[in-house]
Design an enzyme around this catalytic site. Structure first.
Site, PDB file in Angstrom:
ATOM      1  N   CYS A  68      -4.757  -2.882   2.865  1.00 46.73           N
ATOM      2  CA  CYS A  68      -4.635  -2.762   4.528  1.00 46.73           C
ATOM      3  C   CYS A  68      -5.834  -3.090   5.095  1.00 46.73           C
ATOM      4  O   CYS A  68      -6.068  -4.379   5.322  1.00 46.73           O
ATOM      5  CB  CYS A  68      -3.852  -1.469   4.579  1.00 46.73           C
ATOM      6  SG  CYS A  68      -3.095  -1.936   6.202  1.00 46.73           S
ATOM      7  N   LYS A  79      -9.340   2.118  -1.859  1.00 50.73           N
ATOM      8  CA  LYS A  79      -9.518   1.510  -0.651  1.00 50.73           C
ATOM      9  C   LYS A  79     -10.955   1.912  -0.004  1.00 50.73           C
ATOM     10  O   LYS A  79     -11.297   3.005   0.038  1.00 50.73           O
ATOM     11  CB  LYS A  79      -8.666   1.914   0.364  1.00 50.73           C
ATOM     12  CG  LYS A  79      -8.434   1.337   1.566  1.00 50.73           C
ATOM     13  CD  LYS A  79      -7.393   1.743   2.320  1.00 50.73           C
ATOM     14  CE  LYS A  79      -7.154   1.190   3.873  1.00 50.73           C
ATOM     15  NZ  LYS A  79      -5.872   1.738   4.363  1.00 50.73           N
ATOM     16  N   GLU A 116       0.771  -1.189  -0.052  1.00 53.41           N
ATOM     17  CA  GLU A 116      -0.099  -0.018   0.097  1.00 53.41           C
ATOM     18  C   GLU A 116       0.764   1.244  -0.059  1.00 53.41           C
ATOM     19  O   GLU A 116       1.854   1.337   0.634  1.00 53.41           O
ATOM     20  CB  GLU A 116      -0.812  -0.090   1.091  1.00 53.41           C
ATOM     21  CG  GLU A 116      -1.483   1.242   1.558  1.00 53.41           C
ATOM     22  CD  GLU A 116      -2.252   1.180   3.085  1.00 53.41           C
ATOM     23  OE1 GLU A 116      -1.411   0.986   3.865  1.00 53.41           O
ATOM     24  OE2 GLU A 116      -3.481   1.722   3.237  1.00 53.41           O
TER      25      GLU A 116
HETATM   26  N1  CDV Z   1      -2.839   1.545   6.615  1.00 50.46           N
HETATM   27  C1  CDV Z   1      -3.927   0.721   7.175  1.00 50.46           C
HETATM   28  O1  CDV Z   1      -5.244   0.594   6.900  1.00 50.46           O
HETATM   29  N2  CDV Z   1      -3.639   0.511   8.697  1.00 50.46           N
HETATM   30  C2  CDV Z   1      -4.539  -0.006   9.421  1.00 50.46           C
HETATM   31  C3  CDV Z   1      -4.179   0.217  11.033  1.00 50.46           C
HETATM   32  C4  CDV Z   1      -4.254   1.675  11.128  1.00 50.46           C
HETATM   33  C5  CDV Z   1      -4.925  -0.517  12.108  1.00 50.46           C
HETATM   34  C6  CDV Z   1      -4.422  -1.614   9.402  1.00 50.46           C
HETATM   35  O2  CDV Z   1      -5.659  -2.190   9.412  1.00 50.46           O
HETATM   36  O3  CDV Z   1      -3.402  -2.229   9.549  1.00 50.46           O
END
Ligand code: CDV
Length: 309
Positions: free
Chosen positions: A172, A127, A47
């Protein structure tokens, strides 16, 4: 015909705020060349791969914020990555901050793309699950301002026909949500590519800090197994601007087994021969959606959620 995608998970180590995109692209090309030497069809980067993870800082100046965004793709800084991939005949995916202007209105997304072996962008994903907060919260050791700097993607999860299979993407925080994998599986995804930046420290529940790596693999492995898909999870890892990010980039088979995993917190490539036909081991049996799923009973799943947390 072989349905094996030789896949490289190309973890990146920390990127300093001062590190220009050109230097990051050189690092990405180095990993790509290693992937090509190992016979990869596809190399997957994290990401927001081109810059440091900027949502950790509170900023008000829109020009300062926009400096982390890409206005076109490929652009001048990223063009060498596309060119080298075409020379090597390898596909790739990576995440970046996308800025587009539509009817005079600027939109900011946390985006990832898949590029095929001919150098064409064949899939784009914005996202959907944006974590974090919108205003400055000085009590935190660092900020997580994705909700301030990005709009949530409004397009549903989707798949691309690429590399002889059906490829989906998530980014993510999406990987923690079972809906992500199920939506993609119901759209016939056979492999899901997921880049991440995950701090070790979780300010709202620091008692969970020691569980970050466990929750990462728990989510990726459950998503793979419960939907009979390959899942490729790729970190930006290491101590970035004083913030520790988890590593453990991995490739997960449709059985839920981790078949390749990074062992460092730096730039590292791990490779596996991903046979898409292995999805059938799960999809035709324990999780045959057609035979066993009961969507008529799952009415709460898509009902609006209006209860307090
Ligand atoms: N970049 C992200 O989405 N990070 C989140 C953190 C903030 C919990 C994740 O779900 O890994």
């Amino acid at each position: 015909m072989s349905r094996v995608i030789v896949t490289g998970a190309a973890q990146l180590g920390p990127i300093a705020r001062s590190e220009p995109r050109e230097r990051v692209v050189v690092r990405m090309i180095s990993l790509m060349e290693k992937a090509a030497a190992r016979g990869c069809d596809l190399v997957v980067y994290p990401e927001l791969a081109l810059t440091t993870f900027f949502p950790r800082w509170y900023m008000e100046d829109q020009a300062e914020i926009d400096a982390f965004f890409e206005r076109s793709m490929p652009n001048v800084e990223v063009a060498p990555l596309f060119a080298r991939a075409r020379e090597l005949g390898i596909g790739f995916s990576f995440g970046y901050a996308e800025l587009i202007v539509e009817e005079g209105v600027a939109h900011h997304y946390n985006t990832a793309i898949v590029v095929d072996k001919a150098g064409e962008i064949v899939h784009r994903y914005r996202k959907i699950h944006l974590p974090g907060h919108t205003s400055h919260e000085p009590w935190r050791a660092f900020q997580h301002l994705e909700k301030r700097y990005f709009e949530p993607g409004m397009e549903p999860f989707s798949v691309a026909e690429a590399f002889g299979g059906k490829i989906g993407q998530a980014i993510c925080n999406d990987r923690r949500w079972p809906e992500t994998y199920r939506e993609l599986a119901l759209r016939d995804a056979e492999m899901v590519l997921i880049g991440y930046n995950t701090p070790v420290h979780y300010p709202q529940a620091p008692e969970h800090d020691h569980l970050q790596c466990f929750h990462n693999h728990l989510s990726l492995q459950a998503g793979a197994y419960q939907n009979g898909m390959w899942v490729v999870g790729v970190a930006k890892a290491g101590k970035e601007e004083g913030c520790d990010l988890i590593g453990q980039s991995c490739i997960v088979a449709p059985t839920g087994e981790i078949v390749a995993m990074a062992g460092t917190l730096g730039d590292e490539l791990v490779v596996h021969d991903c046979d898409l036909d292995r999805c059938t081991e799960i999809r035709a049996n324990i999780f045959s959606f057609k035979q066993h799923r009961r969507p008529e009973i799952y009415t709460a799943l898509t009902a609006p959620h209006d209860k307090e947390d």
